[in-house]
Scaffold this active site. Structure first.
Site, PDB file in Angstrom:
ATOM      1  N   GLU A  54       0.845  -1.194   0.000  1.00 34.93           N
ATOM      2  CA  GLU A  54       0.000   0.000   0.000  1.00 34.93           C
ATOM      3  C   GLU A  54       0.881   1.246   0.000  1.00 34.93           C
ATOM      4  O   GLU A  54       2.094   1.167   0.216  1.00 34.93           O
ATOM      5  CB  GLU A  54      -0.940   0.002   1.202  1.00 34.93           C
ATOM      6  CG  GLU A  54      -0.244   0.051   2.529  1.00 34.93           C
ATOM      7  CD  GLU A  54      -1.219  -0.016   3.706  1.00 34.93           C
ATOM      8  OE1 GLU A  54      -0.711  -0.073   4.836  1.00 34.93           O
ATOM      9  OE2 GLU A  54      -2.432  -0.015   3.526  1.00 34.93           O
ATOM     10  N   HIS A  90     -20.410   6.455  12.430  1.00 30.21           N
ATOM     11  CA  HIS A  90     -21.840   6.631  12.696  1.00 30.21           C
ATOM     12  C   HIS A  90     -22.644   6.474  11.400  1.00 30.21           C
ATOM     13  O   HIS A  90     -23.685   5.811  11.377  1.00 30.21           O
ATOM     14  CB  HIS A  90     -22.064   8.016  13.324  1.00 30.21           C
ATOM     15  CG  HIS A  90     -23.454   8.257  13.804  1.00 30.21           C
ATOM     16  ND1 HIS A  90     -23.795   9.367  14.543  1.00 30.21           N
ATOM     17  CD2 HIS A  90     -24.617   7.556  13.645  1.00 30.21           C
ATOM     18  CE1 HIS A  90     -25.087   9.327  14.824  1.00 30.21           C
ATOM     19  NE2 HIS A  90     -25.610   8.241  14.283  1.00 30.21           N
ATOM     20  N   ASP A 104     -11.257   0.818  14.291  1.00 31.04           N
ATOM     21  CA  ASP A 104      -9.792   0.879  14.319  1.00 31.04           C
ATOM     22  C   ASP A 104      -9.266   1.822  13.227  1.00 31.04           C
ATOM     23  O   ASP A 104      -8.315   1.505  12.523  1.00 31.04           O
ATOM     24  CB  ASP A 104      -9.205  -0.529  14.163  1.00 31.04           C
ATOM     25  CG  ASP A 104      -7.822  -0.640  14.797  1.00 31.04           C
ATOM     26  OD1 ASP A 104      -7.484   0.195  15.651  1.00 31.04           O
ATOM     27  OD2 ASP A 104      -7.066  -1.548  14.420  1.00 31.04           O
ATOM     28  N   CYS A 145     -22.121  12.286  19.229  1.00 36.27           N
ATOM     29  CA  CYS A 145     -22.270  12.983  17.953  1.00 36.27           C
ATOM     30  C   CYS A 145     -21.529  14.318  17.980  1.00 36.27           C
ATOM     31  O   CYS A 145     -21.371  14.932  19.032  1.00 36.27           O
ATOM     32  CB  CYS A 145     -23.751  13.217  17.646  1.00 36.27           C
ATOM     33  SG  CYS A 145     -24.602  11.724  17.125  1.00 36.27           S
ATOM     34  N   CYS A 149     -21.813  14.891  12.307  1.00 36.25           N
ATOM     35  CA  CYS A 149     -22.972  13.988  12.396  1.00 36.25           C
ATOM     36  C   CYS A 149     -24.250  14.789  12.150  1.00 36.25           C
ATOM     37  O   CYS A 149     -25.150  14.341  11.434  1.00 36.25           O
ATOM     38  CB  CYS A 149     -23.050  13.340  13.782  1.00 36.25           C
ATOM     39  SG  CYS A 149     -21.681  12.241  14.203  1.00 36.25           S
TER      40      CYS A 149
END
Length: 200
Positions: A54, A90, A104, A145, A149
């Site tokens: 990567e 979320h 993670d 939040c 959000c």
């Protein structure tokens, strides 16, 4: 292991692209986190024939979200990248009806790598993550939040979680006393479900 790593990160990358398509057009949202692609290579002459490759990320490496919800990361809470990563979590949680969570999240600035995915035990649309489904429960209980959000119109998880807890406590008030419950419910049914591996 390397095949699963590629599968998880590139699946999370696809969710990140959908998130970006929805968030970037919003006025004031700005840049969104990007999960970099990871590639599987075969090296037949090597003792370890498979590896992942990567893009190299240069700069300060930060964990924006944690696997178990126990660690408090101030860089996550206070930074724009950290807040947008939490909003991404979320957003995915809401889009999958609480069945999948990208977790993670870590990297340099808005470029992320080595992410994990938690799914319910049965998986989500044929996909099973590499993290325990308990991460989903912890996220639902701990997520706070932020302005991003709100910009995306995501529903508060705290309100939902509190309603669920209130409904549970109301039900328990209507149950017979504990001696009656012990007679009615076999002991085995009351033991915690430990048959689900954290490797899911």
């Amino acid at each position: 292991v390397v095949i699963q790593e590629c599968h998880v990160q590139n699946t999370a990358r696809e969710y990140a692209k959908l998130y970006a398509a929805e968030a970037e057009p919003l006025e004031g949202f700005g840049e969104v986190p990007e999960i970099i692609p990871i590639f599987l290579i075969h090296r037949p002459a090597n003792n370890i024939p498979y590896a992942t490759v990567e893009e190299e990320l240069v700069g300060e490496f930060v964990k924006y979200s944690v696997k178990d919800g126990k660690e408090v990361n101030f860089l996550r809470r206070d930074s724009e990248a950290g807040q947008k990563c939490c909003t991404f979590q979320h957003w995915v949680y809401e889009k999958t009806n609480g069945s999948l969570l990208v977790t993670d999240l870590q990297g340099v600035g808005m470029k992320l790598t080595d992410v994990g995915i938690a799914t319910l035990a049965k998986g989500y649309k044929g996909f099973k993550g590499n993290c325990s489904f308990s991460f989903i429960e912890q996220f639902r209980a701990l997520h706070q939040c932020n302005e991003y959000c709100e910009m995306l119109g995501l529903k508060s998880l705290r309100t939902t979680h509190q309603k669920q807890r209130k409904a549970t406590s109301t039900k328990s008030k209507n149950l017979p006393n504990s001696s009656t419950v012990k007679k009615m419910v076999p002991k085995k049914a009351r033991e915690p479900r430990d048959f689900i591996s954290s490797e899911h």
